[in-house]
Design an enzyme around this catalytic site. Structure first.
Site, PDB file in Angstrom:
ATOM      1  N   ALA A  10     -22.858 -13.697  56.426  1.00 22.45           N
ATOM      2  CA  ALA A  10     -22.038 -14.147  57.566  1.00 22.45           C
ATOM      3  C   ALA A  10     -22.716 -13.917  58.908  1.00 22.45           C
ATOM      4  O   ALA A  10     -22.171 -14.289  59.942  1.00 22.45           O
ATOM      5  CB  ALA A  10     -20.690 -13.425  57.541  1.00 22.45           C
ATOM      6  N   ARG A  12     -25.509 -15.160  60.194  1.00 19.82           N
ATOM      7  CA  ARG A  12     -26.246 -16.268  60.834  1.00 19.82           C
ATOM      8  C   ARG A  12     -25.839 -17.595  60.204  1.00 19.82           C
ATOM      9  O   ARG A  12     -25.158 -17.641  59.178  1.00 19.82           O
ATOM     10  CB  ARG A  12     -27.760 -16.090  60.639  1.00 19.82           C
ATOM     11  CG  ARG A  12     -28.330 -14.881  61.299  1.00 19.82           C
ATOM     12  CD  ARG A  12     -29.829 -14.782  61.128  1.00 19.82           C
ATOM     13  NE  ARG A  12     -30.233 -14.336  59.806  1.00 19.82           N
ATOM     14  CZ  ARG A  12     -31.008 -15.039  58.975  1.00 19.82           C
ATOM     15  NH1 ARG A  12     -31.471 -16.219  59.322  1.00 19.82           N
ATOM     16  NH2 ARG A  12     -31.335 -14.554  57.792  1.00 19.82           N
ATOM     17  N   ASP A  57     -26.646  -5.683  50.457  1.00 21.21           N
ATOM     18  CA  ASP A  57     -27.634  -6.565  49.841  1.00 21.21           C
ATOM     19  C   ASP A  57     -26.988  -7.133  48.583  1.00 21.21           C
ATOM     20  O   ASP A  57     -26.669  -6.376  47.657  1.00 21.21           O
ATOM     21  CB  ASP A  57     -28.887  -5.749  49.501  1.00 21.21           C
ATOM     22  CG  ASP A  57     -29.984  -6.589  48.862  1.00 21.21           C
ATOM     23  OD1 ASP A  57     -29.701  -7.717  48.418  1.00 21.21           O
ATOM     24  OD2 ASP A  57     -31.125  -6.104  48.806  1.00 21.21           O
ATOM     25  N   VAL A  58     -26.798  -8.449  48.543  1.00 18.64           N
ATOM     26  CA  VAL A  58     -26.064  -9.046  47.408  1.00 18.64           C
ATOM     27  C   VAL A  58     -26.808  -8.883  46.083  1.00 18.64           C
ATOM     28  O   VAL A  58     -26.225  -9.091  45.021  1.00 18.64           O
ATOM     29  CB  VAL A  58     -25.736 -10.545  47.648  1.00 18.64           C
ATOM     30  CG1 VAL A  58     -24.864 -10.734  48.877  1.00 18.64           C
ATOM     31  CG2 VAL A  58     -27.002 -11.400  47.728  1.00 18.64           C
ATOM     32  N   SER A 136     -26.286 -26.338  46.931  1.00 14.29           N
ATOM     33  CA  SER A 136     -27.271 -27.132  47.681  1.00 14.29           C
ATOM     34  C   SER A 136     -27.450 -28.468  46.978  1.00 14.29           C
ATOM     35  O   SER A 136     -27.303 -28.550  45.749  1.00 14.29           O
ATOM     36  CB  SER A 136     -28.620 -26.414  47.708  1.00 14.29           C
ATOM     37  OG  SER A 136     -29.655 -27.317  48.060  1.00 14.29           O
ATOM     38  N   TYR A 149     -35.433 -22.314  43.613  1.00 14.05           N
ATOM     39  CA  TYR A 149     -34.223 -22.505  44.441  1.00 14.05           C
ATOM     40  C   TYR A 149     -33.276 -23.496  43.761  1.00 14.05           C
ATOM     41  O   TYR A 149     -32.070 -23.253  43.659  1.00 14.05           O
ATOM     42  CB  TYR A 149     -34.650 -23.013  45.826  1.00 14.05           C
ATOM     43  CG  TYR A 149     -33.528 -23.229  46.814  1.00 14.05           C
ATOM     44  CD1 TYR A 149     -32.983 -22.165  47.527  1.00 14.05           C
ATOM     45  CD2 TYR A 149     -33.025 -24.506  47.057  1.00 14.05           C
ATOM     46  CE1 TYR A 149     -31.963 -22.361  48.447  1.00 14.05           C
ATOM     47  CE2 TYR A 149     -32.006 -24.720  47.972  1.00 14.05           C
ATOM     48  CZ  TYR A 149     -31.477 -23.651  48.672  1.00 14.05           C
ATOM     49  OH  TYR A 149     -30.467 -23.859  49.580  1.00 14.05           O
ATOM     50  N   LYS A 153     -29.432 -22.797  42.406  1.00  6.87           N
ATOM     51  CA  LYS A 153     -28.282 -23.545  42.926  1.00  6.87           C
ATOM     52  C   LYS A 153     -27.608 -24.379  41.837  1.00  6.87           C
ATOM     53  O   LYS A 153     -26.385 -24.543  41.835  1.00  6.87           O
ATOM     54  CB  LYS A 153     -28.716 -24.426  44.103  1.00  6.87           C
ATOM     55  CG  LYS A 153     -29.174 -23.635  45.333  1.00  6.87           C
ATOM     56  CD  LYS A 153     -28.057 -22.761  45.899  1.00  6.87           C
ATOM     57  CE  LYS A 153     -28.442 -22.131  47.233  1.00  6.87           C
ATOM     58  NZ  LYS A 153     -27.344 -21.336  47.805  1.00  6.87           N
ATOM     59  N   ILE A 182     -29.350 -28.863  56.754  1.00  6.90           N
ATOM     60  CA  ILE A 182     -28.508 -28.288  57.808  1.00  6.90           C
ATOM     61  C   ILE A 182     -29.398 -27.474  58.744  1.00  6.90           C
ATOM     62  O   ILE A 182     -30.180 -26.628  58.291  1.00  6.90           O
ATOM     63  CB  ILE A 182     -27.413 -27.365  57.199  1.00  6.90           C
ATOM     64  CG1 ILE A 182     -26.672 -28.065  56.034  1.00  6.90           C
ATOM     65  CG2 ILE A 182     -26.453 -26.894  58.280  1.00  6.90           C
ATOM     66  CD1 ILE A 182     -25.891 -29.309  56.402  1.00  6.90           C
TER      67      ILE A 182
HETATM   68  P1  NDP Z   1     -29.808 -18.629  57.075  1.00  2.26           P
HETATM   69  O1  NDP Z   1     -31.216 -18.314  56.695  1.00  2.26           O
HETATM   70  O2  NDP Z   1     -29.497 -19.103  58.445  1.00  2.26           O
HETATM   71  O3  NDP Z   1     -28.865 -17.359  56.763  1.00  2.26           O
HETATM   72  C1  NDP Z   1     -28.961 -16.717  55.537  1.00  2.26           C
HETATM   73  C2  NDP Z   1     -27.869 -15.687  55.449  1.00  2.26           C
HETATM   74  O4  NDP Z   1     -27.941 -15.072  54.142  1.00  2.26           O
HETATM   75  C3  NDP Z   1     -28.028 -14.566  56.479  1.00  2.26           C
HETATM   76  O5  NDP Z   1     -26.762 -14.214  56.971  1.00  2.26           O
HETATM   77  C4  NDP Z   1     -28.631 -13.420  55.655  1.00  2.26           C
HETATM   78  O6  NDP Z   1     -28.228 -12.145  56.105  1.00  2.26           O
HETATM   79  C5  NDP Z   1     -27.991 -13.679  54.293  1.00  2.26           C
HETATM   80  N1  NDP Z   1     -28.752 -13.069  53.212  1.00  2.26           N
HETATM   81  C6  NDP Z   1     -29.976 -13.427  52.724  1.00  2.26           C
HETATM   82  N2  NDP Z   1     -30.347 -12.598  51.742  1.00  2.26           N
HETATM   83  C7  NDP Z   1     -29.345 -11.702  51.600  1.00  2.26           C
HETATM   84  C8  NDP Z   1     -29.121 -10.587  50.747  1.00  2.26           C
HETATM   85  N3  NDP Z   1     -30.033 -10.200  49.833  1.00  2.26           N
HETATM   86  N4  NDP Z   1     -27.961  -9.906  50.859  1.00  2.26           N
HETATM   87  C9  NDP Z   1     -27.037 -10.253  51.784  1.00  2.26           C
HETATM   88  N5  NDP Z   1     -27.183 -11.284  52.622  1.00  2.26           N
HETATM   89  C10 NDP Z   1     -28.327 -12.000  52.534  1.00  2.26           C
HETATM   90  O7  NDP Z   1     -29.340 -19.681  55.982  1.00  2.26           O
HETATM   91  P2  NDP Z   1     -28.251 -20.856  56.011  1.00  2.26           P
HETATM   92  O8  NDP Z   1     -27.116 -20.498  56.869  1.00  2.26           O
HETATM   93  O9  NDP Z   1     -28.971 -22.134  56.225  1.00  2.26           O
HETATM   94  O10 NDP Z   1     -27.832 -20.844  54.477  1.00  2.26           O
HETATM   95  C11 NDP Z   1     -26.574 -20.367  54.007  1.00  2.26           C
HETATM   96  C12 NDP Z   1     -26.393 -20.875  52.586  1.00  2.26           C
HETATM   97  O11 NDP Z   1     -26.426 -22.312  52.593  1.00  2.26           O
HETATM   98  C13 NDP Z   1     -27.503 -20.441  51.629  1.00  2.26           C
HETATM   99  O12 NDP Z   1     -26.955 -20.108  50.378  1.00  2.26           O
HETATM  100  C14 NDP Z   1     -28.378 -21.681  51.516  1.00  2.26           C
HETATM  101  O13 NDP Z   1     -29.089 -21.726  50.309  1.00  2.26           O
HETATM  102  C15 NDP Z   1     -27.341 -22.768  51.630  1.00  2.26           C
HETATM  103  N6  NDP Z   1     -27.907 -24.056  52.028  1.00  2.26           N
HETATM  104  C16 NDP Z   1     -28.516 -24.216  53.243  1.00  2.26           C
HETATM  105  C17 NDP Z   1     -29.076 -25.443  53.582  1.00  2.26           C
HETATM  106  C18 NDP Z   1     -29.767 -25.696  54.893  1.00  2.26           C
HETATM  107  O14 NDP Z   1     -30.346 -26.786  55.046  1.00  2.26           O
HETATM  108  N7  NDP Z   1     -29.737 -24.785  55.852  1.00  2.26           N
HETATM  109  C19 NDP Z   1     -29.013 -26.583  52.651  1.00  2.26           C
HETATM  110  C20 NDP Z   1     -28.348 -26.302  51.421  1.00  2.26           C
HETATM  111  C21 NDP Z   1     -27.819 -25.084  51.132  1.00  2.26           C
HETATM  112  P3  NDP Z   1     -29.096 -11.209  57.136  1.00  2.26           P
HETATM  113  O15 NDP Z   1     -29.661 -12.126  58.195  1.00  2.26           O
HETATM  114  O16 NDP Z   1     -28.071 -10.247  57.662  1.00  2.26           O
HETATM  115  O17 NDP Z   1     -30.142 -10.526  56.316  1.00  2.26           O
END
Ligand code: NDP
Length: 241
Positions: A10, A12, A57-58, A136, A149, A153, A182
């Site tokens: 949540a 970013r 960490d998920v 995705s 990836y 998904k 996105i």
């Molecule tokens: P961002 O890279 O902007 O954000 C990723 C988020 O995931 C961050 O809040 C980060 O937390 C969190 N995160 C990553 N690894 C972990 C972990 N091990 N434990 C907890 N939190 C974690 O990505 P998006 O907003 O673009 O993506 C969000 C979702 O949408 C993802 O599942 C992605 O695969 C999916 N998606 C995105 C697309 C795109 O084009 N952007 C397209 C299709 C799907 P922190 O920063 O606090 O570490």
């Protein structure tokens, strides 16, 4: 409304936009993050209405169970889980290391399994709840140089459909939102000219925004979607039909 949502990832991008949208719709939001403490603290203070941040960490099953227990202790109930945390990586299939593979599957698939299992106890007891998985388009179609990836998904989509059948009699719905391209930090490895080339392939002629995805999540989270389960709602500007 007194309903409580957990959103993973949540801090970013899509997760943060979803937190803003759900909060505007009256949800109390538990914001799960991993590294981006400053961003999530700012977001929690902007949202108000009791929203709180939890570092988890998920990939860490014990931490996931502790986090869900802490959220239940703080809020008393969990009505919605949005499994959104994710990572991406572009690599030739033959260059993917065991570590790359494990990291991808653990973060993008196992994390959703751990969180879903942890929240279901409370939801089944109350015979009510919703789970929304952020998948995705690559999970639907497969993406070259993103095999790990895509596999994670696609696994998430399979988990969505199977779990939807299993928990339907408990009054719980499980759906997926499947974004296309996105504009978030996840696209930071692409140059502007590469993004421009991608835009030309999208029938609606623009990249998606985190708010586009958040609106779909908010709909599936709403009472208007109570009869929808096991579905994949694509948000991709017509790129994959
Ligand atoms: P961002 O890279 O902007 O954000 C990723 C988020 O995931 C961050 O809040 C980060 O937390 C969190 N995160 C990553 N690894 C972990 C972990 N091990 N434990 C907890 N939190 C974690 O990505 P998006 O907003 O673009 O993506 C969000 C979702 O949408 C993802 O599942 C992605 O695969 C999916 N998606 C995105 C697309 C795109 O084009 N952007 C397209 C299709 C799907 P922190 O920063 O606090 O570490």
């Amino acid at each position: 409304m007194n309903k409580v949502a957990i959103i993973t990832g949540a801090s970013r991008g899509i997760g943060a936009a979803t937190a803003r949208k759900l909060s505007a719709d009256g949800w109390k939001v538990a914001l799960v993050y991993n590294n981006s403490e400053a961003q999530v603290s700012l977001l929690a203070s902007q949202l108000g209405n009791g929203s709180m941040a939890y570092r988890c960490d998920v990939k860490d099953v014990q931490k996931v169970n502790e986090t869900v227990a802490a959220i239940l202790a703080d809020f008393g109930r969990i009505d919605l889980l949005v499994n959104n945390a994710g990572i991406a990586q572009q690599k030739l299939f033959t260059d993917i290391t065991d570590g790359d593979w494990d990291d991808m599957i653990l973060t993008n698939l196992s994390g959703a399994f751990y969180f879903s299992r942890a929240v279901l106890g409370d939801m089944i007891k109350r015979k009510s709840g919703k789970i929304i998985n952020i998948a995705s388009m690559w999970g639907e179609t497969g993406g070259s140089c993103e095999v790990h990836y895509s596999a994670a998904k696609a696994g998430m989509i399979g988990m969505t459909k199977a779990l939807a059948k299993e928990v339907a009699l408990s009054g719980i719905t499980v759906n997926a939102v499947s974004p296309g391209v996105i504009r978030t930090d996840m696209l930071s490895s692409f140059s502007e000219s590469e993004l421009e080339a991608l835009r030309h392939e999208i029938p609606l002629d623009r990249l998606g925004t985190p708010d586009d995805v958040a609106s779909a999540v908010a709909f599936l989270a709403s009472e208007g979607a109570d009869y929808i389960t096991g579905q994949v709602l694509s948000v991709n500007g017509g790129l994959v039909i």
